[in-house]
Design a protein around this motif. Sequence first.
Motif, PDB file in Angstrom:
ATOM      1  N   VAL A 129      14.208  -2.724  35.016  1.00 55.65           N
ATOM      2  CA  VAL A 129      13.462  -2.332  36.215  1.00 55.65           C
ATOM      3  C   VAL A 129      12.087  -1.859  35.773  1.00 55.65           C
ATOM      4  O   VAL A 129      11.986  -0.980  34.907  1.00 55.65           O
ATOM      5  CB  VAL A 129      14.191  -1.200  36.969  1.00 55.65           C
ATOM      6  N   VAL A 130      11.037  -2.420  36.344  1.00 56.52           N
ATOM      7  CA  VAL A 130       9.672  -2.035  35.982  1.00 56.52           C
ATOM      8  C   VAL A 130       9.065  -1.244  37.140  1.00 56.52           C
ATOM      9  O   VAL A 130       8.991  -1.735  38.271  1.00 56.52           O
ATOM     10  CB  VAL A 130       8.807  -3.268  35.663  1.00 56.52           C
ATOM     11  N   ILE A 131       8.651  -0.030  36.848  1.00 54.81           N
ATOM     12  CA  ILE A 131       8.050   0.835  37.862  1.00 54.81           C
ATOM     13  C   ILE A 131       6.644   0.332  38.196  1.00 54.81           C
ATOM     14  O   ILE A 131       5.878  -0.045  37.307  1.00 54.81           O
ATOM     15  CB  ILE A 131       8.004   2.296  37.374  1.00 54.81           C
ATOM     16  N   GLY A 132       6.323   0.330  39.494  1.00 52.71           N
ATOM     17  CA  GLY A 132       5.016  -0.152  39.929  1.00 52.71           C
ATOM     18  C   GLY A 132       4.091   0.931  40.434  1.00 52.71           C
ATOM     19  O   GLY A 132       2.869   0.832  40.299  1.00 52.71           O
ATOM     20  N   THR A 133       4.665   1.985  41.024  1.00 48.78           N
ATOM     21  CA  THR A 133       3.859   3.098  41.516  1.00 48.78           C
ATOM     22  C   THR A 133       4.483   4.416  41.083  1.00 48.78           C
ATOM     23  O   THR A 133       5.712   4.547  40.983  1.00 48.78           O
ATOM     24  CB  THR A 133       3.741   3.084  43.055  1.00 48.78           C
ATOM     25  N   ARG A 134       3.631   5.379  40.813  1.00 49.36           N
ATOM     26  CA  ARG A 134       4.048   6.694  40.327  1.00 49.36           C
ATOM     27  C   ARG A 134       5.081   7.296  41.262  1.00 49.36           C
ATOM     28  O   ARG A 134       4.949   7.247  42.480  1.00 49.36           O
ATOM     29  CB  ARG A 134       2.823   7.607  40.234  1.00 49.36           C
ATOM     30  N   CYS A 135       6.137   7.864  40.672  1.00 50.53           N
ATOM     31  CA  CYS A 135       7.112   8.558  41.520  1.00 50.53           C
ATOM     32  C   CYS A 135       7.652   9.798  40.835  1.00 50.53           C
ATOM     33  O   CYS A 135       7.869   9.834  39.623  1.00 50.53           O
ATOM     34  CB  CYS A 135       8.236   7.627  41.948  1.00 50.53           C
ATOM     35  N   LYS A 136       7.845  10.806  41.637  1.00 54.70           N
ATOM     36  CA  LYS A 136       8.373  12.097  41.207  1.00 54.70           C
ATOM     37  C   LYS A 136       9.214  12.661  42.344  1.00 54.70           C
ATOM     38  O   LYS A 136       8.783  12.653  43.503  1.00 54.70           O
ATOM     39  CB  LYS A 136       7.218  13.041  40.874  1.00 54.70           C
ATOM     40  N   TYR A 137      10.413  13.125  42.039  1.00 57.43           N
ATOM     41  CA  TYR A 137      11.328  13.665  43.039  1.00 57.43           C
ATOM     42  C   TYR A 137      11.567  12.688  44.189  1.00 57.43           C
ATOM     43  O   TYR A 137      11.596  13.064  45.355  1.00 57.43           O
ATOM     44  CB  TYR A 137      10.802  14.990  43.598  1.00 57.43           C
ATOM     45  N   VAL A 138      11.739  11.432  43.864  1.00 57.22           N
ATOM     46  CA  VAL A 138      11.927  10.422  44.902  1.00 57.22           C
ATOM     47  C   VAL A 138      13.394  10.389  45.333  1.00 57.22           C
ATOM     48  O   VAL A 138      14.309  10.630  44.533  1.00 57.22           O
ATOM     49  CB  VAL A 138      11.468   9.038  44.404  1.00 57.22           C
ATOM     50  N   SER A 139      13.634  10.111  46.599  1.00 54.95           N
ATOM     51  CA  SER A 139      14.997  10.004  47.110  1.00 54.95           C
ATOM     52  C   SER A 139      15.574   8.640  46.767  1.00 54.95           C
ATOM     53  O   SER A 139      14.845   7.684  46.467  1.00 54.95           O
ATOM     54  CB  SER A 139      15.000  10.187  48.625  1.00 54.95           C
ATOM     55  N   GLU A 140      16.902   8.534  46.845  1.00 54.09           N
ATOM     56  CA  GLU A 140      17.537   7.227  46.638  1.00 54.09           C
ATOM     57  C   GLU A 140      17.062   6.221  47.676  1.00 54.09           C
ATOM     58  O   GLU A 140      16.873   5.037  47.377  1.00 54.09           O
ATOM     59  CB  GLU A 140      19.067   7.367  46.712  1.00 54.09           C
ATOM     60  N   GLU A 141      16.855   6.694  48.911  1.00 58.52           N
ATOM     61  CA  GLU A 141      16.445   5.803  49.996  1.00 58.52           C
ATOM     62  C   GLU A 141      15.073   5.188  49.742  1.00 58.52           C
ATOM     63  O   GLU A 141      14.808   4.042  50.141  1.00 58.52           O
ATOM     64  CB  GLU A 141      16.434   6.560  51.326  1.00 58.52           C
ATOM     65  N   ASP A 142      14.190   5.921  49.071  1.00 51.36           N
ATOM     66  CA  ASP A 142      12.823   5.445  48.846  1.00 51.36           C
ATOM     67  C   ASP A 142      12.600   4.894  47.443  1.00 51.36           C
ATOM     68  O   ASP A 142      11.518   4.395  47.138  1.00 51.36           O
ATOM     69  CB  ASP A 142      11.824   6.581  49.097  1.00 51.36           C
ATOM     70  N   ALA A 143      13.612   4.999  46.585  1.00 47.29           N
ATOM     71  CA  ALA A 143      13.422   4.707  45.161  1.00 47.29           C
ATOM     72  C   ALA A 143      12.944   3.288  44.906  1.00 47.29           C
ATOM     73  O   ALA A 143      12.030   3.048  44.101  1.00 47.29           O
ATOM     74  CB  ALA A 143      14.713   4.979  44.394  1.00 47.29           C
ATOM     75  N   LEU A 144      13.526   2.305  45.578  1.00 49.98           N
ATOM     76  CA  LEU A 144      13.185   0.914  45.287  1.00 49.98           C
ATOM     77  C   LEU A 144      11.773   0.554  45.729  1.00 49.98           C
ATOM     78  O   LEU A 144      11.216  -0.449  45.264  1.00 49.98           O
ATOM     79  CB  LEU A 144      14.198  -0.030  45.938  1.00 49.98           C
TER      80      LEU A 144
END
Length: 282
Positions: A129-144
Amino acid sequence: MKLCRFGKPGHEKPGMIDHNGDLRDLTGVVEDIAHEALSDATLEILRKTDPMALPKVDRPVRFGPCVSGVGKFLCIGLNYSDHAAETGAAIPEHPILFHKATSAIVGPDDDVVMPRGSTHTDWEVELGVVIGTRCKYVSEEDALDHVAGYCVVNDVSERHFQTQLTGQWTKGKSCDTFGPIGPWLVTRDEVGDPQNLAMSLDVNGKRMQTGNTSTMIFTVAQCISHLSQLMTLHPGDIITTGTPPGVAMGMKPAPVYLKAGDVMELTIEGLGEQRQEVRADD
């Protein structure tokens, strides 16, 4: 879209696979498949780019790692229940995390080099899985929503280094060439559901691993969300999400590990194929 990098090691150019399966040169559209090029905004620009207007690249050509500038190479261990069973390990309560050194990264068809003293080098086909945008404290619903795309990873492992050299798994996972990725980065819109992808790995033409991402213990979304509670995930970070059963370590009555001259061939549905020849370090 299928994005890639092609050319000699250290001199790769960005590319795109068109609807005919031909390789097109993205030089001039993006500098590399890395960092900001993985953002939703840049990916949308690439989607609107007519591949038939780009220079066609004659093949065969070497494909490099499908992503450049990787900051973190994060790995989830024992994430398939049947793989945990074959190794005699308990089902984890939370995702098991270890690192591969980014210096392990090579192209999908580059040689895998067994380090000096290796006697227990093993294979593991995995969904990357390659991350495309910065994420911190992301929910499962918004993770993808933070995923740029997916790729094939061979999480090559030296089991003696991993389990017997006092310390963490990272020792057996980070040897040079132990992280083939690619051939393509397939964007998340084209992949759809990452929890329903068939995967396999052959050694010398014999099927060793057959699996499906549907049997993950922790889904891709759960892994991303969990990791984002611990650290910020940045564009270009790679998360490799575990392997199905069929590794050498789990063979009965005794493991048969890789040796010089062996050939690994692995694939994940829709993400392309890898082929590596194994050789001993000089």
